[in-house]
Each structure stands twice: as structure tokens, then as C-alpha cells.
Design an enzyme around this catalytic site. Structure first.
Site, mmCIF file in Angstrom:
data_model
loop_
_atom_site.group_PDB
_atom_site.id
_atom_site.type_symbol
_atom_site.label_atom_id
_atom_site.label_comp_id
_atom_site.label_asym_id
_atom_site.label_seq_id
_atom_site.Cartn_x
_atom_site.Cartn_y
_atom_site.Cartn_z
ATOM 1 N N LYS A 297 0.998 -1.314 -0.001
ATOM 2 C CA LYS A 297 0.015 0.084 0.153
ATOM 3 C C LYS A 297 0.930 1.250 -0.132
ATOM 4 C CE LYS A 297 -3.347 2.279 2.802
ATOM 5 N NZ LYS A 297 -4.245 2.462 4.225
ATOM 6 N N ASP A 302 -2.535 10.288 4.024
ATOM 7 C CA ASP A 302 -3.912 10.090 3.979
ATOM 8 C C ASP A 302 -5.024 10.758 4.871
ATOM 9 O OD1 ASP A 302 -6.450 8.709 3.988
ATOM 10 O OD2 ASP A 302 -5.796 6.957 5.372
ATOM 11 N N LYS A 309 -10.080 12.295 8.997
ATOM 12 C CA LYS A 309 -9.688 11.734 9.981
ATOM 13 C C LYS A 309 -9.476 12.909 11.396
ATOM 14 C CE LYS A 309 -6.319 8.561 8.017
ATOM 15 N NZ LYS A 309 -7.132 7.292 8.575
ATOM 16 N N ASP A 322 1.282 5.680 6.020
ATOM 17 C CA ASP A 322 0.351 5.080 5.148
ATOM 18 C C ASP A 322 0.974 4.470 4.111
ATOM 19 O OD1 ASP A 322 -2.240 3.763 5.584
ATOM 20 O OD2 ASP A 322 -3.237 5.245 4.692
ATOM 21 N N ASP A 382 -12.290 7.196 3.794
ATOM 22 C CA ASP A 382 -11.209 6.606 4.558
ATOM 23 C C ASP A 382 -10.751 5.215 4.597
ATOM 24 O OD1 ASP A 382 -8.915 7.454 6.373
ATOM 25 O OD2 ASP A 382 -9.943 6.882 8.278
ATOM 26 N N GLU A 384 -9.612 3.907 2.018
ATOM 27 C CA GLU A 384 -9.101 4.217 0.563
ATOM 28 C C GLU A 384 -7.950 2.994 0.124
ATOM 29 O OE1 GLU A 384 -5.672 4.986 2.578
ATOM 30 O OE2 GLU A 384 -7.651 5.499 3.030
ATOM 31 N N ARG A 386 -7.661 -0.187 0.432
ATOM 32 C CA ARG A 386 -8.347 -1.262 -0.273
ATOM 33 C C ARG A 386 -8.609 -1.113 -1.659
ATOM 34 N NH1 ARG A 386 -12.496 -2.185 4.134
ATOM 35 N NH2 ARG A 386 -10.894 -1.096 5.623
#
Length: 531
Positions: A297, A302, A309, A322, A382, A384, A386
């Protein structure tokens, strides 16, 4: 990363300093430890080694007896005065005169038969060497019988070296001042000698360089490590090891041609365009018997998108981490470029972008279409990672690989379930799980297999698309449902494993990246090579 990186000045005019890594020579010797010459002699001691004679003042352990006699009883006296019992974390350091070594240290050592135990020992050696500003150090076990088996003796020596190299590492690229590491020479005494152990130490140094590379990528702030810069860093691996690596970097238009709608939707709000990275390792001798893919990933930042968040537990200030999955994958690539295993082809893949907020961004309720034609209703922007992994998994399957492992800082749920030291693994394949766990026993990293409960998929079904990206069960079973989501994008003929590293990518105690995953990935690839 270094300041040779091209591109426009980073936001805030911040550029990393060029910091040369310490150059340390490691040697395995069978010389007598008491005759060693250098700055600090470090003796690893277990609680059992500290058993004393009836008088309570003399050691029974042969190594400690000899050293104590050489120092006229000073060692046993100091151990008694400081209540040194050989417990992990304890140490006694003495400045001595009239010896070949300037200092001698006793450090507590668990003595367990694990790689992590010996890595911790190496970390202690590094800490003592730094504290004493030593240029040379030696490590010896008070009871070398704890590593009688030949294979584990080699792995123990490598683990000590890894612990020393990683223990000395400090990320000083963003500091105006820092202290240089003075340590230049480390001798391992009593762990054997010769070409086989020398090769194992060299291997440990290669792997550690990959771990440090991964740490540095995660540590780098998002205003420096943009998707374009991460692509440059990956491409540099390919150019450095061009005998075995090639690099393909896809821009947004090329990804659109491949119909990567899920990935591009995540990237849509950012001023920094996405870069899809594909490094391919092919051995110099050809004769490939196994084709693997490692997917990481790669969210260089993020924000959470419109599901921003906003709560403290979300740690938006740490969302530079991230891309920890891609950092592990490219760290493994760097190590394997030096090791050059035969008989295995490896694809290193990351769909890299930022998840930001703007008028062009993905909204809650949108439907996006992945490159395998499946549609996804976005009920949480959030979730995202995946979405980016979905298109990366489809791309990897199209490379004709036999096995895929993806790593991702994917869910807060895994942090709740397994804490900061253990990553969660998910796979339908018992064979792949066993193979990977065997690799982790060599690396010392901790993983725990969780179930892929198929009944949970019912909650991920959308009434207007093929699936939701989170579902109403969140956060209950969130790590499991995330793995079930990813499974929808893997061809049945391909063995696949998902690893959630959201809890292990960062050390809150050290406020720095861990480099988690690199070592086990390398060991897993080696287990699939013909070496």
C-alpha cells in the site's frame, strides 16, 4: 533518500540532508575473548550464568570465571554491588586498566532460541558502543552452548549483526546537527568462523540496509516524499541493480487505459499526481522456477478524504506512515538486489498516491469501477487503501505470478486486536501461511494468522453496486472484512496472502518507523528461490 532527488523544492523548502551511513566491518573470530584488543568487550549473560559459589562472591560460569580472575575479582564485585542478575535490560560497564580492552560490559540476555532474542543482544551492543563512543567492540556469549546447532548458530550470528546495524541507525536527515557514529569494527567471538559464517554476516548487512531504506521512506514527511519522489526512489533501486531489475512507472493516463478506476478515484483530489510503480526482479542466470509478487500500500499521505481523520485516535499527523507497505516492499527489493537469489522472479508493485480533499475528490456514496470490472460503492473515503490495492492485485495477477503477498497499513482494527508488535496475516492457503511463518522464524518478526470468515462478506454487499468498501459492521471484524474485500480482486489460481501492518509499522516509543516486514519478505523470497 538523499538530496540528489530531482523535482521542485518541497513544501516548506525542506530537503533531506545527505547523511552517510556508518561503515562498520564485522568479523567472526575463534580467538580467545580474554586476549581481545579494542574499546569494549561485551559479554552476554543469562540468569543461569550468574549462579555463584556458596560464598556468593565468585562465578561458576567458566567464561565469567576466567574474565573475573583476569580482572582480580573486580567483575564479580561490581555485579554483586549493582545487583546484576542477568535479566534482560540489565547491564554493568567497567573501565579497566592493564588489559587489551578498555571496557568490559555484562549485559542481561534472555538466551531463548529465537532470532528476536539475538537481535536484541545486537541492539544492546550498539547502545553500549554509542554510549562509550567506542570505535571497536566485541560480543561474546558467556554460555555458547545455547547455540550448538550449526544452522541456528549462523542465524544467531546474523541476528546479532542485524541488531547492531539497526540499533545504530538514527534518521538524521531532517536535523540541522547530529552526532556521527564512531563504531568501525565489531568482532563476534565464539560463534564460529570461516566462509559460511562470513557469508551469513554479509547477508545480514544486505537485509539490514533494506530495513533502513524502508524506515527512511516511512520517516520522510509527506511534503518531501510525494508519489513522484517515491517513484524516483524505487527507480533508483532498479538503476543501482540494473543487472537484475527493471522499472515501469505508470502515470495517471496509463492507469486510466488499464481501467484502474478504484485507484484513480483515491488519487483524484490531490495536486500531486499518482504514480503506479512496478519493479521486476529477474535473476541473472534465468531459469525461473517460481514467479512471485509483493504489493505494498502506497498512500504517501492519507487525510481520510471527506471522511477526514478528525478524532485523536485516527492520528492524522502520522499518516505519512500510510505507505509503510510499499516501504517494506521496496526495502525488500533493495536487499534482494544485493543478495541476487537465483530461480525466482519477483514483481514489486505499489499503486502510489495521496488521499486528499478537493472539489475533484471522491465522495462518500460514489461508485467506482476497478480494473477487473467490479463496482464498489464508497461508503467511507477513509477506507481508501483497499481501493488502491484492488487495482494493484488485478495488475499483479495479470503478470502471471504464482503467489502474491500484499502488505498494508490497512485497519485500525488490527491495532486493537494485535497491538504494536504483531501483524495480522490472512490467506485462504494453509501452505502459504506455513511457508511464511517459517520465514518469520528466521526474521524474528511476529505475525498471527486470523480467520477469513466468509459469512462476514454479507455485510459488504451493496444494494446498488457489487460491494461496499467498508460495510455496516465497522469497526467490528474490520481487519477480516478488509481482507475479504481484497480477495475479490485475486484470481483463484493464484495463492495470496494479505498482511495488515497498521500496528507494527511505527514505534510510538521511539517516534520512528520500524521497517517491519522487510526481513520476512526477503526470507520468504529466498525460501522460494533455488539457492
Amino acid at each position: 533518500m538523499d538530496d540528489s532527488t530531482a523535482g521542485a523544492p518541497a513544501l516548506g523548502l525542506t530537503r533531506p540532508n545527505a547523511v552517510d551511513p556508518p561503515l562498520i566491518t564485522f568479523a567472526a573470530k575463534d580467538t580467545e575473548f580474554s586476549d581481545w584488543n579494542g574499546d569494549i568487550l561485551v559479554v552476554a549473560v543469562t540468569e543461569k550464568d550468574l549462579q555463584t559459589e556458596a560464598s556468593g562472591s565468585k562465578f561458576q560460569n567458566a567464561v565469567l570465571q576466567k574474565l573475573d580472575g583476569q580482572l582480580a575479582g573486580l567483575l564479580s564485585a561490581a555485579a554483586a554491588e549493582e545487583d546484576f542478575a542477568g535479566k534482560s535490560g540489565q547491564s554493568v560497564v567497567l573501565r579497566v586498566h592493564g588489559q587489551g580492552f578498555k571496557r568490559v560490559a555484562l549485559i542481561g540476555f534472555a538466551g531463548s532460541h529465537t532470532a528476536s532474542c539475538f537481535q536484541s543482544l545486537g541492539g544492546c551492543v550498539a547502545s553500549l558502543a554509542k554510549a562509550c563512543q567506542a570505535a571497536s567492540a566485541a560480543a561474546v556469549l558467556a554460555s555458547p552452548t545455547v547455540i550448538q546447532e550449526e544452522e541456528f548458530r549462523l542465524n544467531a550470528a546474523a541476528a546479532i549483526v542485524s541488531g547492531i546495524v539497526l540499533g545504530l541507525h538514527e534518521d538524521n536527515r531532517y536535523k540541522s546537527e547530529w552526532k556521527k557514529v564512531l563504531l568501525k569494527q565489531v568482532d563476534l567471538i565464539g560463534l564460529g568462523s570461516g566462509p559460511e559464517v562470513d557469508q551469513k554476516l554479509k547477508h545480514a548487512i544486505h537485509v539490514s540496509s533494506g530495513v533502513i531504506f524502508g524506515r527512511d521512506l516511512v520517516n520522510s514527511p509527506a511534503n518531501v516524499l510525494t508519489p513522484a519522489i517515491l517513484a524516483e526512489e524505487a527507480s533508483r533501486i532498479a538503476s543501482t541493480y540494473s543487472d537484475v531489475f527493471t522499472a515501469t512507472i505508470l502515470d495517471a493516463e496509463e492507469c486510466r487505459a488499464l481501467k484502474m478506476g478504484a485507484y484513480l478515484a483515491v488519487a483524484a483530489a490531490s495536486a500531486n499526481p499518482p504514480h503506479f510503480i512496478h519493479l521486476c526482479y529477474r535473476p541473472t542466470g534465468g531459469n525461473v522456477k517460481r514467479k512471485l509478487a509483493l504489493i505494498g500500500k502506497g498512500l504517501t499521505f492519507d487525510s481520510g478524504g471527506y471522511n477526514i481523520k478528525a478524532v485523536p485516535i485516527a492520528s492524522i499527523e502520522l499518516m505519512k506512515w500510510d505507505m509503510g507497505g510499499s516501504a517494506a516492499v521496496f526495502g525488500a527489493a533493495k536487499a534482494l538486489g544485493q543478495i541476487k537469489p537465483p530461480g525466482v522472479e519477483v514483481h514489486f508493485i505499489a499503486a502510489v498516491c495521496e488521499n486528499m480533499i478537493s472539489g475533484t475528490g471522491m465522495r462518500p456514496g460514489d461508485i467506482v469501477t476497478a480494473s477487473n470490472g467490479k463496482t464498489i460503492e464508497v461508503d467511507n473515503t477513509d477506507a481508501e487503501g483497499r481501493l488502491t490495492l484492488a487495482d494493484a492485485l488485478v495488475y499483479a495477477c495479470n503478470q502471471g505470478v504464482d503467489m502474491i503477498i500484499d502488505l498494508a497499513t490497512l485497519t485500525g482494527a488490527i491495532r486493537v486486536a494485535l497491538g504494536p508488535s504483531i501483524a495480522g496475516i490472512f490467506t485462504p492457503s494453509d501452505e502459504l501461511a506455513e511457508e511464511f511463518v517459517a520465514a518469520s522464524e528466521v526474521s524474528g518478526e511476529k505475525f498471527w494468522r486470523l480467520p477469513m470468515e466468509e459469512s462476514y462478506w454479507e455485510s459488504m454487499k451493496s444494494s446498488i453496486a457489487d460491494m461496499l468498501n467498508t460495510g455496516p459492521m465497522q469497526p467490528k471484524g474490520g481487519a477480516i472484512s478488509a481482507a475479504l474485500f481484497l480477495k475479490q480482486f485475486v484470481q483463484e489460481k493464484v495463492q495470496w496472502m494479505h498482511i495488515d501492518i497498521a500496528g507494527t509499522v511505527w514505534s510510538h516509543k521511539k517516534r520512528a518507523a520500524t521497517g517491519f516486514g522487510v526481513t520476512t519478505l526477503v526470507e520468504w523470497v529466498l525460501k522460494n528461490s533455488s539457492s
